[in-house]
Design a protein around this motif. Structure first.
Motif, mmCIF file in Angstrom:
data_model
loop_
_atom_site.group_PDB
_atom_site.id
_atom_site.type_symbol
_atom_site.label_atom_id
_atom_site.label_comp_id
_atom_site.label_asym_id
_atom_site.label_seq_id
_atom_site.Cartn_x
_atom_site.Cartn_y
_atom_site.Cartn_z
ATOM 1 N N GLU A 217 9.435 -3.142 29.552
ATOM 2 C CA GLU A 217 8.102 -3.749 29.552
ATOM 3 C C GLU A 217 7.453 -3.628 28.174
ATOM 4 O OE1 GLU A 217 4.699 -5.684 30.488
ATOM 5 O OE2 GLU A 217 6.526 -5.609 31.691
ATOM 6 N N LYS A 218 7.592 -2.473 27.549
ATOM 7 C CA LYS A 218 7.046 -2.276 26.199
ATOM 8 C C LYS A 218 7.657 -3.280 25.222
ATOM 9 C CE LYS A 218 6.797 1.324 22.581
ATOM 10 N NZ LYS A 218 7.712 0.726 21.584
ATOM 11 N N THR A 219 8.967 -3.469 25.303
ATOM 12 C CA THR A 219 9.661 -4.404 24.420
ATOM 13 C C THR A 219 9.172 -5.828 24.649
ATOM 14 O OG1 THR A 219 11.611 -2.974 24.414
ATOM 15 C CG2 THR A 219 11.920 -5.252 23.698
ATOM 16 N N ALA A 220 9.029 -6.211 25.915
ATOM 17 C CA ALA A 220 8.554 -7.564 26.237
ATOM 18 C C ALA A 220 7.163 -7.804 25.676
ATOM 19 C CB ALA A 220 8.573 -7.773 27.747
ATOM 20 N N ARG A 221 6.277 -6.803 25.809
ATOM 21 C CA ARG A 221 4.914 -6.950 25.282
ATOM 22 C C ARG A 221 4.930 -7.044 23.761
ATOM 23 N NH1 ARG A 221 3.549 -2.703 28.839
ATOM 24 N NH2 ARG A 221 3.295 -1.353 27.009
ATOM 25 N N GLU A 222 5.763 -6.216 23.125
ATOM 26 C CA GLU A 222 5.832 -6.233 21.663
ATOM 27 C C GLU A 222 6.307 -7.591 21.148
ATOM 28 O OE1 GLU A 222 6.740 -1.482 20.854
ATOM 29 O OE2 GLU A 222 8.403 -2.901 21.061
ATOM 30 N N LEU A 223 7.280 -8.169 21.840
ATOM 31 C CA LEU A 223 7.787 -9.464 21.417
ATOM 32 C C LEU A 223 6.781 -10.572 21.683
ATOM 33 C CD1 LEU A 223 11.464 -8.951 22.518
ATOM 34 C CD2 LEU A 223 10.685 -9.393 20.179
ATOM 35 N N GLU A 224 6.023 -10.466 22.768
ATOM 36 C CA GLU A 224 4.968 -11.441 23.039
ATOM 37 C C GLU A 224 3.924 -11.447 21.928
ATOM 38 O OE1 GLU A 224 4.772 -11.762 27.923
ATOM 39 O OE2 GLU A 224 3.576 -10.241 26.888
ATOM 40 N N ASP A 225 3.666 -10.269 21.378
ATOM 41 C CA ASP A 225 2.629 -10.115 20.358
ATOM 42 C C ASP A 225 3.164 -10.236 18.930
ATOM 43 O OD1 ASP A 225 0.813 -9.680 22.414
ATOM 44 O OD2 ASP A 225 1.011 -7.501 22.306
ATOM 45 N N TYR A 226 4.470 -10.465 18.795
ATOM 46 C CA TYR A 226 5.066 -10.512 17.461
ATOM 47 C C TYR A 226 4.528 -11.731 16.726
ATOM 48 C CZ TYR A 226 8.580 -9.425 13.946
ATOM 49 O OH TYR A 226 9.204 -9.058 12.789
ATOM 50 N N PRO A 227 3.952 -11.552 15.555
ATOM 51 C CA PRO A 227 3.185 -12.647 14.932
ATOM 52 C C PRO A 227 4.053 -13.745 14.333
ATOM 53 C CG PRO A 227 3.229 -10.725 13.497
ATOM 54 C CD PRO A 227 3.877 -10.306 14.786
ATOM 55 N N GLY A 228 3.792 -14.982 14.748
ATOM 56 C CA GLY A 228 4.284 -16.145 14.034
ATOM 57 C C GLY A 228 5.735 -16.521 14.190
ATOM 58 N N GLN A 229 6.496 -15.811 15.020
ATOM 59 C CA GLN A 229 7.933 -16.079 15.044
ATOM 60 C C GLN A 229 8.259 -17.480 15.546
ATOM 61 O OE1 GLN A 229 10.624 -14.454 18.076
ATOM 62 N NE2 GLN A 229 11.793 -13.545 16.424
ATOM 63 N N ALA A 230 7.612 -17.907 16.639
ATOM 64 C CA ALA A 230 7.922 -19.221 17.210
ATOM 65 C C ALA A 230 7.577 -20.335 16.233
ATOM 66 C CB ALA A 230 7.178 -19.403 18.532
ATOM 67 N N ALA A 231 6.408 -20.231 15.600
ATOM 68 C CA ALA A 231 6.006 -21.250 14.632
ATOM 69 C C ALA A 231 6.956 -21.282 13.435
ATOM 70 C CB ALA A 231 4.574 -20.998 14.169
ATOM 71 N N ALA A 232 7.375 -20.109 12.991
ATOM 72 C CA ALA A 232 8.301 -20.044 11.858
ATOM 73 C C ALA A 232 9.664 -20.618 12.232
ATOM 74 C CB ALA A 232 8.442 -18.596 11.381
ATOM 75 N N HIS A 233 10.098 -20.382 13.464
ATOM 76 C CA HIS A 233 11.374 -20.917 13.940
ATOM 77 C C HIS A 233 11.350 -22.442 13.893
ATOM 78 C CE1 HIS A 233 14.582 -20.777 17.406
ATOM 79 N NE2 HIS A 233 15.044 -21.328 16.309
ATOM 80 N N ARG A 238 12.494 -27.787 11.239
ATOM 81 C CA ARG A 238 12.008 -29.028 10.647
ATOM 82 C C ARG A 238 12.401 -29.151 9.182
ATOM 83 N NH1 ARG A 238 6.489 -31.662 12.638
ATOM 84 N NH2 ARG A 238 7.326 -33.021 11.013
ATOM 85 N N GLU A 239 12.406 -28.047 8.460
ATOM 86 C CA GLU A 239 12.828 -28.090 7.058
ATOM 87 C C GLU A 239 14.287 -28.533 6.945
ATOM 88 O OE1 GLU A 239 12.082 -24.315 5.308
ATOM 89 O OE2 GLU A 239 9.893 -24.553 5.305
ATOM 90 N N ILE A 240 15.137 -28.012 7.820
ATOM 91 C CA ILE A 240 16.554 -28.408 7.803
ATOM 92 C C ILE A 240 16.698 -29.883 8.149
ATOM 93 C CG2 ILE A 240 18.804 -28.032 8.871
ATOM 94 C CD1 ILE A 240 17.883 -25.093 9.346
ATOM 95 N N LEU A 241 15.995 -30.319 9.200
ATOM 96 C CA LEU A 241 16.081 -31.717 9.608
ATOM 97 C C LEU A 241 15.509 -32.647 8.543
ATOM 98 C CD1 LEU A 241 15.117 -31.422 13.380
ATOM 99 C CD2 LEU A 241 17.389 -31.908 12.437
ATOM 100 N N ASP A 242 14.434 -32.224 7.879
ATOM 101 C CA ASP A 242 13.871 -33.044 6.808
ATOM 102 C C ASP A 242 14.907 -33.294 5.704
ATOM 103 O OD1 ASP A 242 11.434 -33.184 8.093
ATOM 104 O OD2 ASP A 242 10.499 -31.602 6.876
#
Length: 250
Positions: A217-233, A238-242
């Motif tokens: 549960e601690k790990t799941a919460r930490e990953l939920e709060d991990y900043p910016g990963q989804a946007a960076a992914h 998009r950079e590769i596709l561009d």
């Protein structure tokens, strides 16, 4: 990046993000022929949404190809350029019933589908990726055939808890929700990786080393709060596709 400044299509940023997700899903071989669907809500209550056109291969979808639908329009399937009936049945129902489901991605990716085919489709926390989904998954054990409108409505009733953003569709595949295209795609990607790790661990025939519930549960919460990963992914995709396949954004 192609010049889209003169485009008269609405929601251009949303369209290009979603088109990138289709292209990358195909590149990762997580698509299935011309089936499966991704959608993205574009109005406040979530009832208007973009979705892939009927019978289009993910590797060819462009931003301008995406359909703009209204989940409350009963005439949708009778209109020109109507969506696949199962896309309408499932995604239309989710966008009507679940305003928190801004982006909805349904796929038959192989390892998630293997998991959905087991008598016990739970995903135990055996590593960081599997722990990401600890207590955050709904398992649908009542597969009712293709996701036409009645089946889509039934599935949507299982997704009303905003804390459960993954549905293992028993005997079918996986459906993930997200706050944005990046959020949903990141979740789809990591769920497939988590399912693969678990399936491969089962194949060894050795006992599994489970992460204790409090640490999972601690790990799941930490990953939920991990900043910016989804946007960076998504930005990296998009950079590769561009550079390699920029027509996705046309």
């Amino acid at each position: 990046m192609p010049d889209t400044s003169g485009s008269n299509l609405s929601y251009w940023q949303e369209r290009t993000d979603l088109a990138a997700a289709f292209r990358w899903t195909a590149r990762l071989n997580m698509h299935e022929a011309v089936a499966n669907h991704f959608s993205l809500a574009v109005n406040d209550d979530g009832t208007q949404f973009l979705i892939n056109p009927n019978q289009a291969h993910f590797s060819r979808i462009r931003a301008s190809d995406l359909l703009l639908l209204d989940a409350n329009d009963p005439e949708t399937l009778s209109r020109p350029m109507s969506p696949d009936p199962t896309a309408w049945g499932l995604h239309g129902a989710v966008h009507r019933r679940c305003p928190h489901a801004r982006c909805v991605m349904h796929a038959h990716s192989i390892h998630a589908t293997v998991l959905a085919s087991l008598a016990d489709s739970r995903l135990p926390p055996i590593d960081q990726n599997t722990a990401t989904f600890y207590n955050r998954v709904v398992i649908d054990e009542q597969f009712g055939g293709l996701a036409f409108e009645d089946e889509g409505e039934r599935c949507a009733t299982l997704l009303t808890d905003p804390s459960k953003k993954v549905m293992i569709m028993g005997n079918h595949g996986v459906l993930v929700l997200g706050d944005s295209v990046g959020d949903a795609f990141n979740r789809l990607y990591y769920f497939e990786r988590a399912a693969e790790t678990y399936i491969r661990a089962l194949q060894t025939g050795q006992p599994l080393r489970l992460i204790p519930p409090d640490i999972a549960e601690k790990t799941a919460r930490e990953l939920e709060d991990y900043p910016g990963q989804a946007a960076a992914h998504l930005a990296a995709i998009r950079e590769i596709l561009d550079h390699e396949n920029a027509d996705y954004a046309t």
